[in-house]
Design a protein around this motif. Sequence first.
Motif, PDB file in Angstrom:
ATOM      1  N   LYS A   1      -6.612 -12.099   7.553  1.00  0.00           N
ATOM      2  CA  LYS A   1      -5.195 -12.445   7.665  1.00  0.00           C
ATOM      3  C   LYS A   1      -4.869 -13.825   7.111  1.00  0.00           C
ATOM      4  CE  LYS A   1      -4.076  -9.349  11.486  1.00  0.00           C
ATOM      5  NZ  LYS A   1      -3.535  -9.239  12.862  1.00  0.00           N
ATOM      6  N   GLU A   2      -5.886 -14.685   7.025  1.00  0.00           N
ATOM      7  CA  GLU A   2      -5.626 -16.010   6.478  1.00  0.00           C
ATOM      8  C   GLU A   2      -5.447 -15.979   4.965  1.00  0.00           C
ATOM      9  OE1 GLU A   2     -10.108 -15.486   6.559  1.00  0.00           O
ATOM     10  OE2 GLU A   2      -8.420 -15.036   7.888  1.00  0.00           O
ATOM     11  N   ARG A   3      -5.759 -14.824   4.354  1.00  0.00           N
ATOM     12  CA  ARG A   3      -5.666 -14.723   2.894  1.00  0.00           C
ATOM     13  C   ARG A   3      -4.755 -13.604   2.419  1.00  0.00           C
ATOM     14  NH1 ARG A   3      -4.934 -16.516  -1.212  1.00  0.00           N
ATOM     15  NH2 ARG A   3      -6.308 -17.028  -2.928  1.00  0.00           N
ATOM     16  N   PHE A   4      -4.628 -12.546   3.222  1.00  0.00           N
ATOM     17  CA  PHE A   4      -3.887 -11.363   2.784  1.00  0.00           C
ATOM     18  C   PHE A   4      -2.891 -10.903   3.848  1.00  0.00           C
ATOM     19  CE2 PHE A   4      -8.227 -11.178   1.105  1.00  0.00           C
ATOM     20  CZ  PHE A   4      -7.997 -11.133  -0.255  1.00  0.00           C
ATOM     21  N   GLU A   5      -1.789 -10.348   3.373  1.00  0.00           N
ATOM     22  CA  GLU A   5      -0.831  -9.692   4.266  1.00  0.00           C
ATOM     23  C   GLU A   5      -0.526  -8.309   3.713  1.00  0.00           C
ATOM     24  OE1 GLU A   5       3.684 -10.200   6.111  1.00  0.00           O
ATOM     25  OE2 GLU A   5       2.650 -11.954   5.282  1.00  0.00           O
ATOM     26  N   LEU A   6      -0.759  -7.288   4.540  1.00  0.00           N
ATOM     27  CA  LEU A   6      -0.531  -5.901   4.125  1.00  0.00           C
ATOM     28  C   LEU A   6       0.904  -5.482   4.410  1.00  0.00           C
ATOM     29  CD1 LEU A   6      -3.746  -3.997   5.321  1.00  0.00           C
ATOM     30  CD2 LEU A   6      -3.175  -4.767   3.010  1.00  0.00           C
ATOM     31  N   HIS A   7       1.484  -4.749   3.458  1.00  0.00           N
ATOM     32  CA  HIS A   7       2.821  -4.176   3.621  1.00  0.00           C
ATOM     33  C   HIS A   7       2.705  -2.686   3.304  1.00  0.00           C
ATOM     34  CE1 HIS A   7       4.547  -8.282   3.543  1.00  0.00           C
ATOM     35  NE2 HIS A   7       3.607  -8.512   2.640  1.00  0.00           N
ATOM     36  N   LEU A   8       3.141  -1.842   4.198  1.00  0.00           N
ATOM     37  CA  LEU A   8       2.975  -0.400   4.031  1.00  0.00           C
ATOM     38  C   LEU A   8       4.248   0.239   3.491  1.00  0.00           C
ATOM     39  CD1 LEU A   8       1.005   0.426   7.307  1.00  0.00           C
ATOM     40  CD2 LEU A   8       0.129  -0.328   5.072  1.00  0.00           C
TER      41      LEU A   8
ATOM     42  N   CYS B   1       0.826  -1.208   0.000  1.00  0.00           N
ATOM     43  CA  CYS B   1       0.000   0.000   0.000  1.00  0.00           C
ATOM     44  C   CYS B   1       0.863   1.262   0.000  1.00  0.00           C
ATOM     45  CB  CYS B   1      -0.904   0.010   1.226  1.00  0.00           C
ATOM     46  SG  CYS B   1      -1.981  -1.432   1.372  1.00  0.00           S
ATOM     47  N   MET B   2       0.612   2.129  -0.964  1.00  0.00           N
ATOM     48  CA  MET B   2       1.372   3.379  -1.113  1.00  0.00           C
ATOM     49  C   MET B   2       0.466   4.581  -0.842  1.00  0.00           C
ATOM     50  SD  MET B   2       4.448   4.425  -1.904  1.00  0.00           S
ATOM     51  CE  MET B   2       4.945   6.136  -1.612  1.00  0.00           C
ATOM     52  N   PRO B   3       0.800   5.412   0.148  1.00  0.00           N
ATOM     53  CA  PRO B   3      -0.027   6.587   0.443  1.00  0.00           C
ATOM     54  C   PRO B   3       0.131   7.693  -0.584  1.00  0.00           C
ATOM     55  CG  PRO B   3       1.916   6.577   1.841  1.00  0.00           C
ATOM     56  CD  PRO B   3       1.954   5.297   1.044  1.00  0.00           C
ATOM     57  N   GLY B   4      -0.693   8.729  -0.438  1.00  0.00           N
ATOM     58  CA  GLY B   4      -0.659   9.862  -1.355  1.00  0.00           C
ATOM     59  C   GLY B   4       0.380  10.891  -0.954  1.00  0.00           C
ATOM     60  N   MET B   5       0.412  11.981  -1.706  1.00  0.00           N
ATOM     61  CA  MET B   5       1.400  13.029  -1.502  1.00  0.00           C
ATOM     62  C   MET B   5       1.417  13.533  -0.064  1.00  0.00           C
ATOM     63  SD  MET B   5       1.792  16.690  -3.484  1.00  0.00           S
ATOM     64  CE  MET B   5       0.392  17.475  -2.684  1.00  0.00           C
ATOM     65  N   ALA B   6       2.595  13.538   0.529  1.00  0.00           N
ATOM     66  CA  ALA B   6       2.850  14.054   1.877  1.00  0.00           C
ATOM     67  C   ALA B   6       2.260  13.185   2.986  1.00  0.00           C
ATOM     68  CB  ALA B   6       2.345  15.489   2.033  1.00  0.00           C
ATOM     69  N   ALA B   7       1.542  12.136   2.614  1.00  0.00           N
ATOM     70  CA  ALA B   7       0.859  11.314   3.615  1.00  0.00           C
ATOM     71  C   ALA B   7       1.746  10.172   4.103  1.00  0.00           C
ATOM     72  CB  ALA B   7      -0.439  10.751   3.038  1.00  0.00           C
ATOM     73  N   SER B   8       1.519   9.789   5.353  1.00  0.00           N
ATOM     74  CA  SER B   8       2.251   8.667   5.945  1.00  0.00           C
ATOM     75  C   SER B   8       1.438   7.386   5.752  1.00  0.00           C
ATOM     76  CB  SER B   8       2.467   8.916   7.438  1.00  0.00           C
ATOM     77  OG  SER B   8       1.279   8.653   8.157  1.00  0.00           O
ATOM     78  N   PRO B   9       2.057   6.226   5.956  1.00  0.00           N
ATOM     79  CA  PRO B   9       1.328   4.961   5.811  1.00  0.00           C
ATOM     80  C   PRO B   9       0.190   4.791   6.814  1.00  0.00           C
ATOM     81  CG  PRO B   9       3.715   4.603   5.840  1.00  0.00           C
ATOM     82  CD  PRO B   9       3.492   6.021   6.237  1.00  0.00           C
ATOM     83  N   THR B  10       0.112   5.676   7.817  1.00  0.00           N
ATOM     84  CA  THR B  10      -0.973   5.550   8.801  1.00  0.00           C
ATOM     85  C   THR B  10      -2.345   5.780   8.183  1.00  0.00           C
ATOM     86  OG1 THR B  10      -0.698   7.870   9.465  1.00  0.00           O
ATOM     87  CG2 THR B  10       0.462   6.204  10.770  1.00  0.00           C
ATOM     88  N   ILE B  11      -2.409   6.299   6.949  1.00  0.00           N
ATOM     89  CA  ILE B  11      -3.729   6.442   6.315  1.00  0.00           C
ATOM     90  C   ILE B  11      -4.386   5.086   6.095  1.00  0.00           C
ATOM     91  CG2 ILE B  11      -3.093   8.616   5.173  1.00  0.00           C
ATOM     92  CD1 ILE B  11      -3.094   6.985   2.505  1.00  0.00           C
ATOM     93  N   PHE B  12      -3.593   4.015   6.161  1.00  0.00           N
ATOM     94  CA  PHE B  12      -4.134   2.668   5.970  1.00  0.00           C
ATOM     95  C   PHE B  12      -4.431   1.966   7.297  1.00  0.00           C
ATOM     96  CE2 PHE B  12      -1.361   3.444   2.233  1.00  0.00           C
ATOM     97  CZ  PHE B  12      -2.305   3.307   1.225  1.00  0.00           C
ATOM     98  N   GLU B  13      -4.384   2.692   8.414  1.00  0.00           N
ATOM     99  CA  GLU B  13      -4.473   2.032   9.716  1.00  0.00           C
ATOM    100  C   GLU B  13      -5.810   1.339   9.952  1.00  0.00           C
ATOM    101  OE1 GLU B  13      -4.197   4.669  13.062  1.00  0.00           O
ATOM    102  OE2 GLU B  13      -5.321   6.257  12.061  1.00  0.00           O
ATOM    103  N   TYR B  14      -6.858   1.760   9.257  1.00  0.00           N
ATOM    104  CA  TYR B  14      -8.166   1.135   9.467  1.00  0.00           C
ATOM    105  C   TYR B  14      -8.482   0.051   8.434  1.00  0.00           C
ATOM    106  CZ  TYR B  14      -8.681   5.224  12.464  1.00  0.00           C
ATOM    107  OH  TYR B  14      -8.494   6.171  13.424  1.00  0.00           O
ATOM    108  N   ILE B  15      -7.555  -0.183   7.530  1.00  0.00           N
ATOM    109  CA  ILE B  15      -7.762  -1.222   6.524  1.00  0.00           C
ATOM    110  C   ILE B  15      -7.385  -2.581   7.123  1.00  0.00           C
ATOM    111  CG2 ILE B  15      -7.136  -2.052   4.228  1.00  0.00           C
ATOM    112  CD1 ILE B  15      -8.776   0.580   4.299  1.00  0.00           C
ATOM    113  N   LYS B  16      -8.370  -3.435   7.240  1.00  0.00           N
ATOM    114  CA  LYS B  16      -8.180  -4.759   7.832  1.00  0.00           C
ATOM    115  C   LYS B  16      -8.709  -5.816   6.857  1.00  0.00           C
ATOM    116  CE  LYS B  16      -7.058  -2.588  11.681  1.00  0.00           C
ATOM    117  NZ  LYS B  16      -5.641  -2.440  12.090  1.00  0.00           N
TER     118      LYS B  16
END
Length: 220
Positions: free
Chosen positions: A28-35, A10-25
């Motif tokens: 886990k048995e199928r996907f692994e998120l990498h920020l 997951c790649m955030p937008g301009m000036a944004a930190s990866p915390t914009i994805f903090e609510y994306i869940k």
Amino acid sequence: MIDNIIHVYCMPGMAASPTIFEYIKLPKERFELHLLEWSIPTKGISFSEYAKNMCKLIKHKNAVLIGVSLGGLLVQEMTKYIEVIKVIIISSVKTRHELPKRMLFARYTSVHKLLPTGLVNNVELLAKYAFGESVTKRLSLYEKYLSVRDKGYLDWCINELVNWKREVPCEKLVHIQGEKDTVFPIANISNCIHVVNGTHTMIIHRAKWFNENLPTIILE
């Protein structure tokens, strides 16, 4: 044992930190998120070269790339250098033809170079650039999400955005766009999944929609 986990970067937008994805869940048995996160570009580096360098952070084959806003442009450029199973862009554009008229005007007049990017510590102004909305009521929230406050970085981002040259969408692309996005109005955009009442910051404020729909979108 065969690894059935799908790795999602997951790649955030301009000036944004990866915390914009903090609510994306995602399950886990199928996907692994990498920020992923922005680094300050070296002087003179092109958007394509920056994307190539970013590919070094993709540690899994057949990954999914998700990019928000300018991050959506970046993940598309990354597909020039690595194989992926799907690219999902959110609150973004697929080609230069979907950029709003004010950005096309900036390309030909260089008016974007007059923007006061030196005021990078003015969070309200920075949020206006990055998110396209006033944040007076949510200032502390956006101080958390907007972490990249380097003038050279902002100048580079804005210049690469208005001068983006992609003519056709990349392959394996899914585009998700909010109907109330003021940065990239949906009126300029075709072939996308509409999110009712979605704004440019819907990755934060409409996380429930993404948690309910992203698994199916990824697996389709």
